[in-house]
Design an enzyme around this catalytic site. Sequence first.
Site, PDB file in Angstrom:
ATOM      1  N   ARG A  97       0.828  -1.219   0.000  1.00 52.77           N
ATOM      2  CA  ARG A  97       0.000   0.000   0.000  1.00 52.77           C
ATOM      3  C   ARG A  97       0.850   1.252   0.000  1.00 52.77           C
ATOM      4  O   ARG A  97       0.781   2.068  -0.905  1.00 52.77           O
ATOM      5  CB  ARG A  97      -0.909   0.003   1.214  1.00 52.77           C
ATOM      6  CG  ARG A  97      -1.997  -1.017   1.085  1.00 52.77           C
ATOM      7  CD  ARG A  97      -3.285  -0.516   1.724  1.00 52.77           C
ATOM      8  NE  ARG A  97      -4.289  -1.557   1.589  1.00 52.77           N
ATOM      9  CZ  ARG A  97      -4.520  -2.483   2.506  1.00 52.77           C
ATOM     10  NH1 ARG A  97      -3.835  -2.478   3.629  1.00 52.77           N
ATOM     11  NH2 ARG A  97      -5.431  -3.415   2.325  1.00 52.77           N
TER      12      ARG A  97
ATOM     13  N   ASP B  76       0.491  -8.532  -3.455  1.00 60.38           N
ATOM     14  CA  ASP B  76       0.029  -9.039  -2.171  1.00 60.38           C
ATOM     15  C   ASP B  76       0.727 -10.368  -1.908  1.00 60.38           C
ATOM     16  O   ASP B  76       0.624 -11.297  -2.720  1.00 60.38           O
ATOM     17  CB  ASP B  76      -1.499  -9.235  -2.254  1.00 60.38           C
ATOM     18  CG  ASP B  76      -2.107  -9.600  -0.919  1.00 60.38           C
ATOM     19  OD1 ASP B  76      -1.442 -10.298  -0.125  1.00 60.38           O
ATOM     20  OD2 ASP B  76      -3.258  -9.183  -0.672  1.00 60.38           O
TER      21      ASP B  76
ATOM     22  N   TYR C 221      -0.010 -12.506  17.017  1.00 61.22           N
ATOM     23  CA  TYR C 221       1.284 -12.277  16.354  1.00 61.22           C
ATOM     24  C   TYR C 221       2.268 -13.389  16.741  1.00 61.22           C
ATOM     25  O   TYR C 221       2.913 -13.998  15.883  1.00 61.22           O
ATOM     26  CB  TYR C 221       1.798 -10.910  16.796  1.00 61.22           C
ATOM     27  CG  TYR C 221       3.162 -10.503  16.302  1.00 61.22           C
ATOM     28  CD1 TYR C 221       3.434 -10.363  14.941  1.00 61.22           C
ATOM     29  CD2 TYR C 221       4.188 -10.219  17.206  1.00 61.22           C
ATOM     30  CE1 TYR C 221       4.687  -9.952  14.509  1.00 61.22           C
ATOM     31  CE2 TYR C 221       5.435  -9.804  16.782  1.00 61.22           C
ATOM     32  CZ  TYR C 221       5.685  -9.674  15.423  1.00 61.22           C
ATOM     33  OH  TYR C 221       6.919  -9.271  14.998  1.00 61.22           O
TER      34      TYR C 221
HETATM   35  C1  AKB Z   1       6.493  -5.838  18.164  1.00 65.61           C
HETATM   36  O1  AKB Z   1       6.591  -5.157  19.203  1.00 65.61           O
HETATM   37  O2  AKB Z   1       5.443  -6.332  17.771  1.00 65.61           O
HETATM   38  C2  AKB Z   1       7.764  -6.101  17.396  1.00 65.61           C
HETATM   39  C3  AKB Z   1       8.424  -7.378  17.797  1.00 65.61           C
HETATM   40  C4  AKB Z   1       9.150  -7.475  19.072  1.00 65.61           C
HETATM   41  O3  AKB Z   1       8.342  -8.334  17.081  1.00 65.61           O
HETATM   42  N1  AKB Z   1       8.666  -5.006  17.536  1.00 65.61           N
END
Ligand code: AKB
Length: 314
Positions: A37, A51, A140
């Site tokens: 983007r 993508d 994450y």
């Molecule tokens: C985050 O804070 O998400 C990143 C990481 C530590 O992977 N900086």
Amino acid sequence: MTEKILVTGPFGQIGSELVPELQKRYGKENVVALGHRHIPENFQGVLEKGDVRNKEEMEGVIKKHEITQVYHLASLLSAVGEKKPHLAWDVNVNGLKTFLDLGVEHDLKMFWASSIAVFGPTSPLENTPQHTILEPVTIYGVTKVTGELMCQYYHKKYGLDVRSLRYPGLISYKEEPGGGTTDYAVEIFYKAIEEGEYTCFVKADTKLPMMFMEDAIRGTLMVMDAPEEDITVWTSYNHTALSFTVEELEEEIKKHIPDFKVGYEPDERQETADSWPDSIDDSKAREDWGWDHRYDLKKMTEVMLENLRKKLSE
Ligand code: AKB
């Protein structure tokens, strides 16, 4: 053979400093930046748009430029991931899968960015070992553990040469991070110079592993340069330089800006920060391919303030 490099996430915090280094090494014409983007107007180099989840599109880029190596950095970070968990899974896991498959099909050498987010509240807090319990509580972190296991699986099953680092919080004056939990360690420098005060979104005693970006880029190139037989970790290497609390960082900045004031108003990111280690043991990286950091808290603070002052006065 001339290496032809593809970098995904080229304009993020890591990419925007890695791309110029790769351009220096391999020549501007041999490094392709895959934007999505946000494309900076002043970018100088070979640009493609696409993508990472679209395999056909990515295969077109690989074939067009006869790519031999991929640095796959495109990823949603921890804080934004908590706001968009489905998208985080899709981009972080399915984006990686696209490149692992293309890596096998086109015999690519690859780098993929993992994170200290693979650790969770059940991992040892101090000097967290390379091989330990991985029960992250953020999406994450879940995507990064999944990705690490996928990298190792593709290496074992198909012989794919895909290397990876568990980055700590990265600190840089060139590009600001976006959507991470460790972003405070960069924001604090901007606020110290621009406003003389900062309200931090985690508590004063929050301690996390960190690294100055120049070290991180050097480490990335070192692990990629290492002979394949020296690599003993095919999930992702613990990779660190220093660990400090926000209060320690505040004190270090105050040595240069004595009137600097920091307030603390922890938000939902505190929980994520608390689930990550205070420090990690990266002796495997040091033994296997000679990792050695150059920036400690004092040197990093000096370089950050000096360069940010210049940048902000331009
Ligand atoms: C985050 O804070 O998400 C990143 C990481 C530590 O992977 N900086």
